[in-house]
Motif scaffolding. Structure first.
Motif, mmCIF file in Angstrom:
data_model
loop_
_atom_site.group_PDB
_atom_site.id
_atom_site.type_symbol
_atom_site.label_atom_id
_atom_site.label_comp_id
_atom_site.label_asym_id
_atom_site.label_seq_id
_atom_site.Cartn_x
_atom_site.Cartn_y
_atom_site.Cartn_z
ATOM 1 N N ALA A 6 -24.618 -13.153 -6.028
ATOM 2 C CA ALA A 6 -24.072 -12.451 -4.870
ATOM 3 C C ALA A 6 -23.588 -11.086 -5.340
ATOM 4 C CB ALA A 6 -22.915 -13.245 -4.258
ATOM 5 N N LEU A 7 -24.133 -10.029 -4.747
ATOM 6 C CA LEU A 7 -23.694 -8.667 -5.038
ATOM 7 C C LEU A 7 -22.949 -8.146 -3.816
ATOM 8 C CD1 LEU A 7 -26.897 -7.189 -6.691
ATOM 9 C CD2 LEU A 7 -24.722 -7.697 -7.817
ATOM 10 N N TYR A 8 -21.730 -7.704 -4.028
ATOM 11 C CA TYR A 8 -20.881 -7.231 -2.934
ATOM 12 C C TYR A 8 -20.721 -5.720 -3.010
ATOM 13 C CZ TYR A 8 -19.438 -12.125 -2.641
ATOM 14 O OH TYR A 8 -19.426 -13.492 -2.518
ATOM 15 N N ARG A 9 -20.997 -5.035 -1.899
ATOM 16 C CA ARG A 9 -20.719 -3.604 -1.804
ATOM 17 C C ARG A 9 -19.195 -3.418 -1.657
ATOM 18 N NH1 ARG A 9 -25.312 -4.750 0.367
ATOM 19 N NH2 ARG A 9 -24.663 -5.137 2.506
ATOM 20 N N TYR A 54 -21.997 -1.270 -6.565
ATOM 21 C CA TYR A 54 -21.439 -2.548 -6.121
ATOM 22 C C TYR A 54 -20.005 -2.701 -6.605
ATOM 23 C CZ TYR A 54 -26.164 -3.686 -4.765
ATOM 24 O OH TYR A 54 -27.393 -3.661 -4.165
ATOM 25 N N GLU A 57 -19.834 -8.804 -8.565
ATOM 26 C CA GLU A 57 -21.008 -9.665 -8.694
ATOM 27 C C GLU A 57 -20.518 -11.061 -9.018
ATOM 28 O OE1 GLU A 57 -24.539 -11.010 -11.630
ATOM 29 O OE2 GLU A 57 -22.556 -10.359 -12.270
ATOM 30 N N VAL A 92 -22.549 -8.375 1.499
ATOM 31 C CA VAL A 92 -23.155 -9.159 0.424
ATOM 32 C C VAL A 92 -24.681 -9.163 0.471
ATOM 33 C CG1 VAL A 92 -23.092 -11.396 1.627
ATOM 34 C CG2 VAL A 92 -22.928 -11.321 -0.875
ATOM 35 N N THR A 93 -25.287 -9.123 -0.709
ATOM 36 C CA THR A 93 -26.714 -9.329 -0.897
ATOM 37 C C THR A 93 -26.851 -10.536 -1.807
ATOM 38 O OG1 THR A 93 -27.202 -6.976 -0.697
ATOM 39 C CG2 THR A 93 -28.854 -8.330 -1.814
ATOM 40 N N MET A 94 -27.643 -11.523 -1.388
ATOM 41 C CA MET A 94 -27.819 -12.759 -2.154
ATOM 42 C C MET A 94 -29.235 -12.820 -2.717
ATOM 43 S SD MET A 94 -24.856 -14.378 -1.657
ATOM 44 C CE MET A 94 -25.223 -16.034 -2.177
ATOM 45 N N MET A 95 -29.358 -13.402 -3.909
ATOM 46 C CA MET A 95 -30.676 -13.630 -4.496
ATOM 47 C C MET A 95 -30.598 -14.792 -5.468
ATOM 48 S SD MET A 95 -30.743 -10.137 -6.731
ATOM 49 C CE MET A 95 -29.769 -9.265 -5.524
#
Length: 107
Positions: A6-9, A54, A57, A92-95
């Protein structure tokens, strides 16, 4: 081994974000079945100077993709996802990643 990343701005209110993340969200994540390791990194800056793209993480490690999927579909995983969308959905961007190499360099 696989990990859910999870990457958080950057949040508008970092103090409120941090409080919710630490007091509410992290305890939910820690209850996910099959979770082997949770690693949270607060970004300090960019290598070229200045602010990092970001803010935070989080990497959640699982034995394999099947255990990750089972965790995400569990009541604990659904509770964590619901909370995430409520407090950080737009940030959030998830991968999912497969851990390809681990090297511990001693020197």
């Amino acid at each position: 081994m696989v990990k859910l990343i999870a990457l958080y701005r950057h949040p508008e209110d970092p103090a409120a974000f941090d409080k919710h993340y630490q007091e509410v969200h992290t305890p939910l994540v820690e209850k996910m079945p099959g979770l082997k390791k949770l690693e949270v990194t607060r970004m300090k800056g960019a290598p070229t100077g200045g602010e990092a793209k970001y803010y935070l993480e989080a990497a959640m490690y699982f034995e394999n993709e099947e255990s990750l999927q089972a965790a995400m579909n569990s009541p604990e995983g659904r509770a964590s996802a619901k909370d995430l969308m409520g407090f950080a959905g737009p940030l959030v961007t998830m991968m999912i990643g497969e851990v390809a190499q681990v090297a511990e360099i001693h020197g």
